[in-house]
Design a protein around this motif. Structure first.
Motif, PDB file in Angstrom:
ATOM      1  N   ILE A  69       9.281  -2.136  -4.500  1.00  0.00           N
ATOM      2  CA  ILE A  69       8.190  -2.176  -3.769  1.00  0.00           C
ATOM      3  C   ILE A  69       7.796  -0.666  -3.451  1.00  0.00           C
ATOM      4  CG2 ILE A  69       7.246  -2.535  -1.241  1.00  0.00           C
ATOM      5  CD1 ILE A  69       7.875  -5.158  -3.087  1.00  0.00           C
ATOM      6  N   ASP A  70       8.791   0.414  -3.377  1.00  0.00           N
ATOM      7  CA  ASP A  70       8.495   1.645  -3.137  1.00  0.00           C
ATOM      8  C   ASP A  70       7.856   2.232  -4.613  1.00  0.00           C
ATOM      9  OD1 ASP A  70       9.604   1.799  -0.838  1.00  0.00           O
ATOM     10  OD2 ASP A  70      11.645   2.422  -1.565  1.00  0.00           O
ATOM     11  N   LEU A  71       8.303   1.755  -5.833  1.00  0.00           N
ATOM     12  CA  LEU A  71       7.755   2.314  -6.879  1.00  0.00           C
ATOM     13  C   LEU A  71       6.020   1.667  -6.829  1.00  0.00           C
ATOM     14  CD1 LEU A  71      10.301   1.762  -9.667  1.00  0.00           C
ATOM     15  CD2 LEU A  71       9.249   3.959  -8.815  1.00  0.00           C
ATOM     16  N   PHE A  72       5.739   0.577  -6.386  1.00  0.00           N
ATOM     17  CA  PHE A  72       4.315   0.180  -6.350  1.00  0.00           C
ATOM     18  C   PHE A  72       3.648   0.953  -5.422  1.00  0.00           C
ATOM     19  CE2 PHE A  72       2.073  -4.294  -5.373  1.00  0.00           C
ATOM     20  CZ  PHE A  72       1.082  -3.775  -6.206  1.00  0.00           C
ATOM     21  N   VAL A  73       4.251   1.210  -3.993  1.00  0.00           N
ATOM     22  CA  VAL A  73       3.487   1.960  -3.309  1.00  0.00           C
ATOM     23  C   VAL A  73       3.432   3.457  -4.002  1.00  0.00           C
ATOM     24  CG1 VAL A  73       3.676   3.037  -1.038  1.00  0.00           C
ATOM     25  CG2 VAL A  73       4.318   0.862  -1.368  1.00  0.00           C
ATOM     26  N   GLU A  74       4.234   3.875  -4.739  1.00  0.00           N
ATOM     27  CA  GLU A  74       4.023   5.376  -5.036  1.00  0.00           C
ATOM     28  C   GLU A  74       2.825   5.191  -6.216  1.00  0.00           C
ATOM     29  OE1 GLU A  74       5.070   8.086  -4.140  1.00  0.00           O
ATOM     30  OE2 GLU A  74       5.981   7.223  -2.406  1.00  0.00           O
ATOM     31  N   ASP A  75       2.660   4.229  -7.004  1.00  0.00           N
ATOM     32  CA  ASP A  75       1.875   4.241  -8.089  1.00  0.00           C
ATOM     33  C   ASP A  75       0.183   4.069  -7.599  1.00  0.00           C
ATOM     34  OD1 ASP A  75       3.227   4.706 -10.144  1.00  0.00           O
ATOM     35  OD2 ASP A  75       3.375   2.434 -10.615  1.00  0.00           O
ATOM     36  N   MET A  76       0.251   3.072  -6.286  1.00  0.00           N
ATOM     37  CA  MET A  76      -0.962   3.117  -5.399  1.00  0.00           C
ATOM     38  C   MET A  76      -1.609   4.555  -4.900  1.00  0.00           C
ATOM     39  SD  MET A  76      -1.308  -0.773  -3.818  1.00  0.00           S
ATOM     40  CE  MET A  76       0.548  -0.984  -3.238  1.00  0.00           C
ATOM     41  N   LYS A  77      -0.606   5.224  -4.494  1.00  0.00           N
ATOM     42  CA  LYS A  77      -0.960   6.605  -3.998  1.00  0.00           C
ATOM     43  C   LYS A  77      -1.894   7.460  -5.106  1.00  0.00           C
ATOM     44  CE  LYS A  77       2.824   7.237  -0.774  1.00  0.00           C
ATOM     45  NZ  LYS A  77       3.972   7.938  -0.247  1.00  0.00           N
ATOM     46  N   VAL A  78      -0.951   7.108  -6.375  1.00  0.00           N
ATOM     47  CA  VAL A  78      -1.619   8.039  -7.702  1.00  0.00           C
ATOM     48  C   VAL A  78      -2.957   7.476  -7.939  1.00  0.00           C
ATOM     49  CG1 VAL A  78      -1.404   8.220 -10.243  1.00  0.00           C
ATOM     50  CG2 VAL A  78       0.643   8.443  -8.580  1.00  0.00           C
ATOM     51  N   ALA A  79      -2.967   5.926  -7.885  1.00  0.00           N
ATOM     52  CA  ALA A  79      -4.393   5.548  -8.381  1.00  0.00           C
ATOM     53  C   ALA A  79      -5.546   5.741  -7.245  1.00  0.00           C
ATOM     54  CB  ALA A  79      -4.397   4.048  -8.244  1.00  0.00           C
ATOM     55  N   ASN A  80      -4.961   6.163  -6.042  1.00  0.00           N
ATOM     56  CA  ASN A  80      -6.008   6.541  -4.921  1.00  0.00           C
ATOM     57  C   ASN A  80      -6.717   7.825  -5.056  1.00  0.00           C
ATOM     58  OD1 ASN A  80      -5.766   3.915  -3.448  1.00  0.00           O
ATOM     59  ND2 ASN A  80      -4.442   4.796  -1.847  1.00  0.00           N
ATOM     60  N   GLY A  81      -6.067   8.757  -5.910  1.00  0.00           N
ATOM     61  CA  GLY A  81      -6.463  10.005  -5.931  1.00  0.00           C
ATOM     62  C   GLY A  81      -6.707  10.640  -4.675  1.00  0.00           C
ATOM     63  N   PRO A  82      -8.043  11.084  -4.677  1.00  0.00           N
ATOM     64  CA  PRO A  82      -8.770  11.986  -3.352  1.00  0.00           C
ATOM     65  C   PRO A  82      -8.580  10.904  -2.295  1.00  0.00           C
ATOM     66  CG  PRO A  82     -10.471  11.698  -5.027  1.00  0.00           C
ATOM     67  CD  PRO A  82      -9.128  11.340  -5.500  1.00  0.00           C
ATOM     68  N   PHE A  83      -8.957   9.599  -2.552  1.00  0.00           N
ATOM     69  CA  PHE A  83      -9.058   8.731  -1.463  1.00  0.00           C
ATOM     70  C   PHE A  83      -7.675   8.273  -0.785  1.00  0.00           C
ATOM     71  CE2 PHE A  83     -12.743   7.753  -4.118  1.00  0.00           C
ATOM     72  CZ  PHE A  83     -13.809   7.650  -3.092  1.00  0.00           C
ATOM     73  N   GLU A  84      -6.773   8.675  -1.106  1.00  0.00           N
ATOM     74  CA  GLU A  84      -5.250   8.830  -0.610  1.00  0.00           C
ATOM     75  C   GLU A  84      -5.383   9.074   1.021  1.00  0.00           C
ATOM     76  OE1 GLU A  84      -1.364   7.677   0.459  1.00  0.00           O
ATOM     77  OE2 GLU A  84      -2.841   7.009  -1.061  1.00  0.00           O
ATOM     78  N   GLU A  85      -6.029   9.863   1.456  1.00  0.00           N
ATOM     79  CA  GLU A  85      -6.110  10.563   2.607  1.00  0.00           C
ATOM     80  C   GLU A  85      -6.912   9.478   3.926  1.00  0.00           C
ATOM     81  OE1 GLU A  85     -10.111  13.217   2.728  1.00  0.00           O
ATOM     82  OE2 GLU A  85      -8.200  14.287   2.488  1.00  0.00           O
ATOM     83  N   ARG A  86      -7.463   8.540   3.276  1.00  0.00           N
ATOM     84  CA  ARG A  86      -8.161   7.330   3.935  1.00  0.00           C
ATOM     85  C   ARG A  86      -7.454   6.017   4.010  1.00  0.00           C
ATOM     86  NH1 ARG A  86     -14.381   7.395   1.747  1.00  0.00           N
ATOM     87  NH2 ARG A  86     -14.391   5.799   3.527  1.00  0.00           N
ATOM     88  N   GLU A  87      -6.535   6.105   3.232  1.00  0.00           N
ATOM     89  CA  GLU A  87      -5.600   4.783   3.034  1.00  0.00           C
ATOM     90  C   GLU A  87      -4.922   4.428   4.353  1.00  0.00           C
ATOM     91  OE1 GLU A  87      -4.961   1.990   1.879  1.00  0.00           O
ATOM     92  OE2 GLU A  87      -4.181   2.458  -0.166  1.00  0.00           O
ATOM     93  N   ASN A  88      -5.191   3.273   4.503  1.00  0.00           N
ATOM     94  CA  ASN A  88      -4.538   2.453   5.613  1.00  0.00           C
ATOM     95  C   ASN A  88      -2.884   2.173   5.236  1.00  0.00           C
ATOM     96  OD1 ASN A  88      -3.056   0.518   7.594  1.00  0.00           O
ATOM     97  ND2 ASN A  88      -5.191  -0.252   8.248  1.00  0.00           N
ATOM     98  N   LYS A  89      -2.089   3.012   5.548  1.00  0.00           N
ATOM     99  CA  LYS A  89      -0.666   2.843   4.803  1.00  0.00           C
ATOM    100  C   LYS A  89       0.139   1.704   5.249  1.00  0.00           C
ATOM    101  CE  LYS A  89      -0.693   7.884   4.095  1.00  0.00           C
ATOM    102  NZ  LYS A  89      -1.740   8.138   4.440  1.00  0.00           N
ATOM    103  N   GLU A  90      -0.233   1.288   6.530  1.00  0.00           N
ATOM    104  CA  GLU A  90       0.590   0.092   7.094  1.00  0.00           C
ATOM    105  C   GLU A  90       0.192  -1.154   6.148  1.00  0.00           C
ATOM    106  OE1 GLU A  90      -0.345   0.258  11.354  1.00  0.00           O
ATOM    107  OE2 GLU A  90       1.581   0.905  11.766  1.00  0.00           O
ATOM    108  N   LEU A  91      -1.210  -1.131   6.080  1.00  0.00           N
ATOM    109  CA  LEU A  91      -1.789  -2.528   5.301  1.00  0.00           C
ATOM    110  C   LEU A  91      -1.195  -2.289   3.937  1.00  0.00           C
ATOM    111  CD1 LEU A  91      -5.142  -3.205   6.708  1.00  0.00           C
ATOM    112  CD2 LEU A  91      -3.020  -4.391   7.418  1.00  0.00           C
TER     113      LEU A  91
END
Length: 512
Positions: free
Chosen positions: A67-89
């Motif tokens: 799960i942690d690797l999955f989350v880290e990869d989603m951070k990479v895919a988000n790029g500059p939009f990561e700061e807008r992410e709803n991290k809890e969801l």
């Protein structure tokens, strides 16, 4: 007239039917109101990829994921939009994606995978077999098995509240439908709402037609009327797609029969990769537009008048420019140098990551209706029905700009090699579409719709695109995943709520 159930679900797509099944298996009686003549929604129209970690498919393939690797990869895919992410969801998605794949498998959905999906480190894409209608077939069958009542051609006009402000149901076609324990909004996104697109994104975006014309943002409006908050409504997926093929698509025409799907999975898992790729190339040339790397190599986009339309570095700019033409139509033009480059690995025209790649010759074979080739620019213009002198002038100007190293018309940065070597090619017509909209009602981790102050709107849940709540979902396979995951969670939480003691509607929509 009044009809009563424990949980009322508004919308019968993937998220809505998942919510209904989850509520039913949690001990609730359930009714689904779907405004279209049949259920399925955007889920049944999609490519059908589902991205998940820690699945039995990964285990069989020897993929060690977490799960942690999955989350880290989603951070990479988000790029500059990561700061807008709803991290809890996002965490909710990552933790529940694997179990939801297994749940879908248990009700008869079969997948091919996992396959790679850059920039993810691990292969996580699970591709539904034989096509996305398998979701609709399996979910509808399970709804029947679990006693879910589905009413189609039922557009909801407004939500109902009691004296305490609790959501207790909805009104549709003059009938009040009461949900004793709660209501789940699962009506899809707002990609077909000209009003919402214009308000939150702009008039240029509002002109772009949707892939799903039924996604008119009904749940967004219903939720907002009773205090829900719309979040991150400024981002649409605007892009170009080929005109629909008139040829029979083998993959899309296969029936979603459980025994056939299971047999198909066993067969495709054993097929040599080159043979599997051959079968899937036909679907690639039907479902997916050309990669933007072709523009970077020198291709240009021209409209029906033969002029360049936009900065080809930007999907958004191209989609809006094409939508602004009278015919919502455009062609990708390129020369033999680009054609040769995109006729073999590692430069596909379109891709199904880890499974198949389609090249220029595949378009000639599978899509002769969108493949055009001619010895000269003027002959190519005649082939696609544009003015020859205008297209020649466009190509000459483009070549001059490439030589000068600057696009003075649209500011494109990646110029490529120009268009100098015959024969010359065109792919199209292509049309502009909004495929998805990433806004949604704000929700908490239990999928309850929340107000501006974070307090839940009592009795109201939202799932799928309606309850996206600030998730970015920027890589393939995440929208389907969120639809099923959020539906299951919303249905379960709604079913476990207490029955309302006051089921008398005293206010309707935003009237009180």
């Amino acid at each position: 007239m009044v009809r009563t159930t424990d949980v009322l679900v508004i919308g019968g797509g993937g998220s809505g039917m998942s919510a209904a099944i989850s509520a039913a298996t949690s001990g609730a009686s359930v009714m689904v109101l779907e405004k279209c003549p049949q259920v399925g929604g955007s889920t049944a129209m999609s490519v059908g990829s589902f991205t998940a970690a820690n699945t039995s498919y990964q285990y069989r393939a020897g993929v060690n994921d977490s799960i942690d690797l999955f989350v880290e990869d989603m951070k990479v895919a988000n790029g500059p939009f990561e700061e807008r992410e709803n991290k809890e969801l996002r965490r909710v998605l990552a933790e529940n994606a694997g179990p939801t794949i297994e749940w879908l498998s248990s009700i008869g959905v079969q997948f091919l995978g996992p396959t790679p999906e850059p920039p993810y480190e691990k292969p996580r894409m699970h591709n539904v077999l034989p096509n996305s209608t398998a979701y609709r077939t399996a979910l509808l069958r399970e709804c029947g098995k679990r006693g879910v009542t589905i009413r189609t051609s039922m557009r909801v006009d407004r939500l109902l509240r009691n004296a305490d402000g609790e959501i207790i149901g909805a009104r549709a076609d003059g009938t009040d439908y009461i949900g004793r324990r709660g209501v789940v909004l699962a009506t899809g996104d707002y990609s077909a709402s000209t009003e919402l697109k214009a308000k939150h994104v702009g008039e240029d975006a509002a002109r772009i037609p949707p892939v799903n014309p039924h996604n008119t943002g009904d749940g967004f409006l219903l939720g907002a009327e009773v205090g829900g908050v719309l979040t991150q409504m400024d981002r649409l997926y605007e892009g170009l797609r080929f005109a629909p093929s008139q040829r029979r698509d083998l993959i899309k025409s296969l029936p979603s029969v459980p025994g056939l799907m299971k047999a198909m999975r066993l067969v495709v898992e054993k097929l040599p990769k080159n043979l599997l790729a051959y079968v899937i190339r036909g679907a690639l040339t039907s479902w997916i537009g050309p990669n933007n790397t072709m523009y970077r190599s020198g291709a240009v986009l021209v409209g029906p008048d033969g002029r360049r339309l936009a900065n080809e570095d930007s999907d958004k700019a191209m989609a809006r420019a094409v939508a602004a033409t009278d015919a919502n139509s455009a062609y990708m033009i390129f020369d033999a140098t680009v054609a040769e480059k995109f006729s073999a690995w590692p430069n596909p025209v379109s891709t199904f990551p880890g499974v198949a790649y389609a090249y220029v010759p595949d378009y000639r074979r599978y899509r002769p209706d969108v493949f055009h080739k001619a010895a000269t620019i003027e002959e190519l213009a005649a082939e696609i029905g544009v003015d020859g002198a205008r297209l020649r002038a466009t190509v000459d100007r483009w070549n001059d700009q490439v030589t000068a190293g600057a696009d003075g018309d649209h500011g494109r940065e990646h110029l490529g090699t120009g268009m100098r070597k015959g024969p010359f090619y065109a792919l199209g017509p292509m049309n502009s579409y909004v495929t998805l909209a990433d806004g949604g009602l704000a929700v908490d981790t239990a999928l309850r719709v929340v107000r501006e102050d974070g307090a839940p709107v009592p009795g109201l849940w939202a799932a799928g695109s309606t309850g996206q709540g600030g998730l970015q979902l920027l890589n393939h396979g995440l929208h389907i995943a969120w639809a099923m995951i959020s539906g299951r969670l919303a249905g379960r939480h709604a079913a476990r709520s207490e029955d309302r003691t006051d089921l008398r509607p005293v206010s309707v929509g935003g009237d009180g």
